[in-house]
Design an enzyme around this catalytic site. Structure first.
Site, PDB file in Angstrom:
ATOM      1  N   GLY A 164       0.622  -1.174   0.005  1.00  0.00           N
ATOM      2  CA  GLY A 164       0.042  -0.076  -0.019  1.00  0.00           C
ATOM      3  C   GLY A 164       0.888   1.358  -0.176  1.00  0.00           C
ATOM      4  CE  LYS A 201      20.900   3.418 -10.304  1.00  0.00           C
ATOM      5  NZ  LYS A 201      21.627   4.369  -9.709  1.00  0.00           N
ATOM      6  CB  ILE A 203      13.680   2.596 -12.225  1.00  0.00           C
ATOM      7  CG1 ILE A 203      14.113   1.225 -11.623  1.00  0.00           C
ATOM      8  CG2 ILE A 203      13.437   2.584 -13.896  1.00  0.00           C
ATOM      9  CD1 ILE A 203      14.956   0.436 -12.413  1.00  0.00           C
ATOM     10  NE  ARG A 293      -2.470  -7.930  -1.770  1.00  0.00           N
ATOM     11  CZ  ARG A 293      -2.814  -6.926  -2.379  1.00  0.00           C
ATOM     12  NH1 ARG A 293      -3.800  -6.439  -3.327  1.00  0.00           N
ATOM     13  NH2 ARG A 293      -1.748  -5.878  -2.661  1.00  0.00           N
ATOM     14  CB  VAL A 296      -7.547  -2.335  -5.619  1.00  0.00           C
ATOM     15  CG1 VAL A 296      -8.654  -1.246  -5.910  1.00  0.00           C
ATOM     16  CG2 VAL A 296      -7.182  -2.755  -4.055  1.00  0.00           C
ATOM     17  NE  ARG A 339      -6.722   1.507  -6.713  1.00  0.00           N
ATOM     18  CZ  ARG A 339      -5.880   0.627  -6.100  1.00  0.00           C
ATOM     19  NH1 ARG A 339      -5.697   1.133  -4.609  1.00  0.00           N
ATOM     20  NH2 ARG A 339      -5.183  -0.152  -6.635  1.00  0.00           N
TER      21      ARG A 339
HETATM   22  P1  ADP Z   1      -3.505  -3.447  -5.112  1.00  0.00           P
HETATM   23  O1  ADP Z   1      -2.264  -3.452  -5.979  1.00  0.00           O
HETATM   24  O2  ADP Z   1      -4.341  -4.328  -5.067  1.00  0.00           O
HETATM   25  O3  ADP Z   1      -4.044  -1.848  -5.443  1.00  0.00           O
HETATM   26  P2  ADP Z   1      -2.564  -1.906  -2.883  1.00  0.00           P
HETATM   27  O4  ADP Z   1      -1.150  -2.044  -2.469  1.00  0.00           O
HETATM   28  O5  ADP Z   1      -3.049  -0.554  -3.407  1.00  0.00           O
HETATM   29  O6  ADP Z   1      -2.684  -3.147  -3.814  1.00  0.00           O
HETATM   30  O7  ADP Z   1      -3.092  -2.408  -1.683  1.00  0.00           O
HETATM   31  C1  ADP Z   1      -4.630  -2.815  -1.502  1.00  0.00           C
HETATM   32  C2  ADP Z   1      -5.309  -2.505  -0.074  1.00  0.00           C
HETATM   33  O8  ADP Z   1      -4.544  -3.471   0.612  1.00  0.00           O
HETATM   34  C3  ADP Z   1      -4.979  -1.332   0.351  1.00  0.00           C
HETATM   35  O9  ADP Z   1      -6.206  -1.052   1.143  1.00  0.00           O
HETATM   36  C4  ADP Z   1      -3.953  -1.263   0.986  1.00  0.00           C
HETATM   37  O10 ADP Z   1      -3.985  -0.414   2.164  1.00  0.00           O
HETATM   38  C5  ADP Z   1      -3.894  -2.843   1.893  1.00  0.00           C
HETATM   39  N1  ADP Z   1      -2.432  -3.508   1.862  1.00  0.00           N
HETATM   40  C6  ADP Z   1      -1.724  -3.681   0.860  1.00  0.00           C
HETATM   41  N2  ADP Z   1      -0.793  -4.217   1.434  1.00  0.00           N
HETATM   42  C7  ADP Z   1      -0.742  -4.453   2.749  1.00  0.00           C
HETATM   43  C8  ADP Z   1      -0.160  -5.147   3.621  1.00  0.00           C
HETATM   44  N3  ADP Z   1       0.869  -5.491   3.607  1.00  0.00           N
HETATM   45  N4  ADP Z   1      -0.751  -4.898   4.926  1.00  0.00           N
HETATM   46  C9  ADP Z   1      -2.018  -4.555   5.357  1.00  0.00           C
HETATM   47  N5  ADP Z   1      -2.554  -3.923   4.391  1.00  0.00           N
HETATM   48  C10 ADP Z   1      -2.158  -3.965   2.968  1.00  0.00           C
HETATM   49  P1  ADP Z   2       3.981  -1.715  -2.541  1.00  0.00           P
HETATM   50  O1  ADP Z   2       4.237  -3.177  -1.829  1.00  0.00           O
HETATM   51  O2  ADP Z   2       3.578  -0.831  -1.612  1.00  0.00           O
HETATM   52  O3  ADP Z   2       2.764  -1.743  -3.640  1.00  0.00           O
HETATM   53  P2  ADP Z   2       5.885  -1.469  -4.470  1.00  0.00           P
HETATM   54  O4  ADP Z   2       7.329  -2.409  -4.138  1.00  0.00           O
HETATM   55  O5  ADP Z   2       5.133  -2.435  -5.398  1.00  0.00           O
HETATM   56  O6  ADP Z   2       5.294  -1.131  -3.025  1.00  0.00           O
HETATM   57  O7  ADP Z   2       6.114  -0.110  -5.238  1.00  0.00           O
HETATM   58  C1  ADP Z   2       5.107   0.859  -5.314  1.00  0.00           C
HETATM   59  C2  ADP Z   2       5.447   1.618  -6.249  1.00  0.00           C
HETATM   60  O8  ADP Z   2       6.683   2.706  -5.702  1.00  0.00           O
HETATM   61  C3  ADP Z   2       5.595   1.269  -7.616  1.00  0.00           C
HETATM   62  O9  ADP Z   2       4.495   1.223  -8.281  1.00  0.00           O
HETATM   63  C4  ADP Z   2       6.493   2.498  -8.062  1.00  0.00           C
HETATM   64  O10 ADP Z   2       5.918   3.439  -8.466  1.00  0.00           O
HETATM   65  C5  ADP Z   2       7.335   2.886  -6.950  1.00  0.00           C
HETATM   66  N1  ADP Z   2       8.710   2.256  -6.688  1.00  0.00           N
HETATM   67  C6  ADP Z   2       9.017   0.949  -6.265  1.00  0.00           C
HETATM   68  N2  ADP Z   2      10.403   0.615  -6.531  1.00  0.00           N
HETATM   69  C7  ADP Z   2      10.908   1.272  -7.220  1.00  0.00           C
HETATM   70  C8  ADP Z   2      12.154   1.562  -7.702  1.00  0.00           C
HETATM   71  N3  ADP Z   2      12.921   0.651  -7.496  1.00  0.00           N
HETATM   72  N4  ADP Z   2      12.353   2.598  -8.543  1.00  0.00           N
HETATM   73  C9  ADP Z   2      11.474   3.557  -9.056  1.00  0.00           C
HETATM   74  N5  ADP Z   2      10.127   3.495  -8.408  1.00  0.00           N
HETATM   75  C10 ADP Z   2       9.835   2.355  -7.432  1.00  0.00           C
END
Ligand code: ADP
Ligand code: ADP
Ligand code: MG
Length: 446
Positions: A164, A201, A203, A293, A296, A339
């Site tokens: 999130g 890194k 990006i 999983r 959204v 959203r």
């Molecule tokens: P998606 O890629 O499905 O959009 P999000 O990262 O936006 O995933 O997360 C979807 C929902 O789950 C959000 O309400 C976020 O706050 C919650 N969420 C995501 N990862 C976690 C986590 N590791 N623990 C608790 N809540 C999470």
């Molecule tokens: P979450 O588990 O909260 O969804 P992610 O690892 O999927 O976290 O990263 C969420 C967002 O952060 C990515 O969609 C991207 O926009 C940015 N991000 C994450 N890692 C990088 C990276 N190494 N370089 C640039 N942007 C990043």
């Protein structure tokens, strides 16, 4: 097939799962906190059990309470939705130990793929290109300084258990590492009860492209194409589209093949999953994380493929084979999801809980609204601020954008502030309209 599914979630996703179960002839059990007494998931499920007070830790994250509710109602499966316990390996194990099917991967698979640092090394071993970075957890500020120095700035510090958009810090120079490391660690400990950090890194200006997969118990894995999720505020998605304006068949096929092969190599994966990548200007892509999983934004894939992801996720867990025609699906038309959160875009996106005094949600060709709100509904301050997902489908991207603008313009939600005006602002931006954007788009949007 399952007889009765308990839904360990709330809001729109709980309703979405109830509807899928009903179509499959499966009975449903809702669980709800005391603050969700008047929620639609409680009303529309066949049975409902109160599992605790408003605070999530005491209700939607309360494993003993949820397992008791499943036993009390004789449920044979639990669907975790997204967020809450959906990626909790202990929960998956406890369900199975109690002879309740967890509608997600096994605890071993969640252990490997749910931890972001571990998932990266697993995927690297499977031959998937990953974002360059530390090999696993970085245990101290000094180690972080050494690794960041070798990697060259900018870098990103990331919480292994993050989600999130939480626990992420971009670091531009050496002097900022210590503060960033300690604050990412503190945020992660508070949100995920784990303070382990890894380094990547950073990006520059990439696009977030993710691949939806579905796997059955026989080892078949199919890709249902990509979603473009680069429109993000504070690293959290707020508008998604499929297909991506820049992904052609060649890139889609390559990303799909690599994703399916990796999931087959991990072995034992069942159900729905998403593999998230960053795609750079040269069309090179790098694995970032896997969400084990339903996500959204799954509806946009449903709109362009015609595949009901929740029904098929449940069918896979029930032991049905994925039909072979799903191997050769290409996207039909174009779909966008906005959203809608109860936040005030004119006041720094302050959460805006409260009572919905009046509501009008449009309908029509190619319009789908997944929501749990209604007139008189009280939006609770305890949970996520997302109150609706507005999804459109049309033959072309241009028509899809126009349809979304028309729907948002007609929407009336009174009593709370919503980000509808902000979503319209994005949809009217010429760079967005031209498909010329990346993850930095909203930072630059005036
Ligand atoms: P998606 O890629 O499905 O959009 P999000 O990262 O936006 O995933 O997360 C979807 C929902 O789950 C959000 O309400 C976020 O706050 C919650 N969420 C995501 N990862 C976690 C986590 N590791 N623990 C608790 N809540 C999470
Ligand atoms: P979450 O588990 O909260 O969804 P992610 O690892 O999927 O976290 O990263 C969420 C967002 O952060 C990515 O969609 C991207 O926009 C940015 N991000 C994450 N890692 C990088 C990276 N190494 N370089 C640039 N942007 C990043
Ligand atoms: Mg992510």
């Amino acid at each position: 097939m399952f007889n009765k599914v308990l839904i360990a979630n709330r809001g729109e996703i709980a309703l979405r799962i109830i509807r899928a179960c009903r179509e499959l002839g499966i009975k449903t059990v809702a669980v709800y906190s005391t603050s969700d007494e008047f929620s639609l998931h409680r009303k529309f499920a066949d049975e409902a059990v109160c599992i605790g007070p408003a605070d999530s830790k005491s209700s939607y994250l309360n494993i003993p309470s949820i397992i008791s509710a499943a036993e009390l109602t004789d449920s044979d499966a639990i669907h975790p939705g997204y967020g809450f316990l959906s990626e909790n390996s202990d929960f998956s194990k406890i369900c199975n130990d109690n002879n309740i099917s967890f509608l997600g991967p096994s605890s071993d698979t969640i252990d490997v793929m749910g931890n972001k640092a571990k998932a990266k090394s697993t995927m690297k071993d499977c031959g998937v290109p990953v974002v360059p970075g530390s090999d696993g957890i970085v245990g101290s500020v000094d180690d972080a300084i050494r690794i960041c120095d070798e990697m060259k700035f900018p870098v990103m510090l990331k919480a292994s258990s993050g989600g999130g958009g939480k626990g992420l810090r971009v670091v531009e120079n050496k002097g900022d590492i210590k503060d960033a490391y300690l604050s990412a660690q503190a945020e992660s400990l508070a949100s995920f009860n784990d303070d382990s950090i890894y380094v990547e890194k950073y990006i520059q200006n990439p696009r977030h492209i993710e691949i939806q997969i579905l796997a059955d118990k026989e080892g078949n894995v199919v890709s249902l194409g990509e979603r473009e999720c680069s429109i993000q505020r504070r690293n959290q998605k707020i508008l998604e589209e499929s297909p991506s304006p820049i992904v052609n068949k060649e890139i889609r096929d390559e990303m799909s093949l690599i994703s399916c092969d990796a999931v087959k190599k991990i072995g034992g994966y069942v159900g729905a999953g998403t593999i998230e990548y960053l795609l750079d200007k040269n069309n090179d892509f790098y694995f970032m994380e896997m969400n084990t999983r339903i996500q959204v934004e799954h509806p946009i894939t449903e709109m362009v493929t015609g595949v009901d992801l929740i029904k098929n996720q449940i069918l896979s867990h029930a032991g049905f084979t994925i039909p072979s025609w799903m191997n050769s699906i290409s996207p039909r038309g174009h779909s966008i999801e906005c959203r809608i959160t109860a936040e005030d875009p004119y006041n720094n996106f302050m959460p805006s809980p409260g009572k919905i005094s009046s509501i009008h949600l449009p309908s029509g060709m190619g319009v789908r609204i997944d929501t749990h709100i209604y007139e008189g509904y009280e939006i609770s301050p305890y949970y996520d601020s997302m109150i609706a997902k507005i999804i459109v489908h049309a033959p072309t991207r241009e028509e899809s954008i126009n349809r979304m603008k028309s729907v948002l313009t007609e929407c009336v939600i009174e009593g709370v502030s919503t980000i509808i005006p902000y979503q319209l602002h994005i949809l009217n931006n010429h760079k967005f309209i031209n498909g010329d954007y990346d993850t930095s788009f909203l930072n630059k949007l005036n």
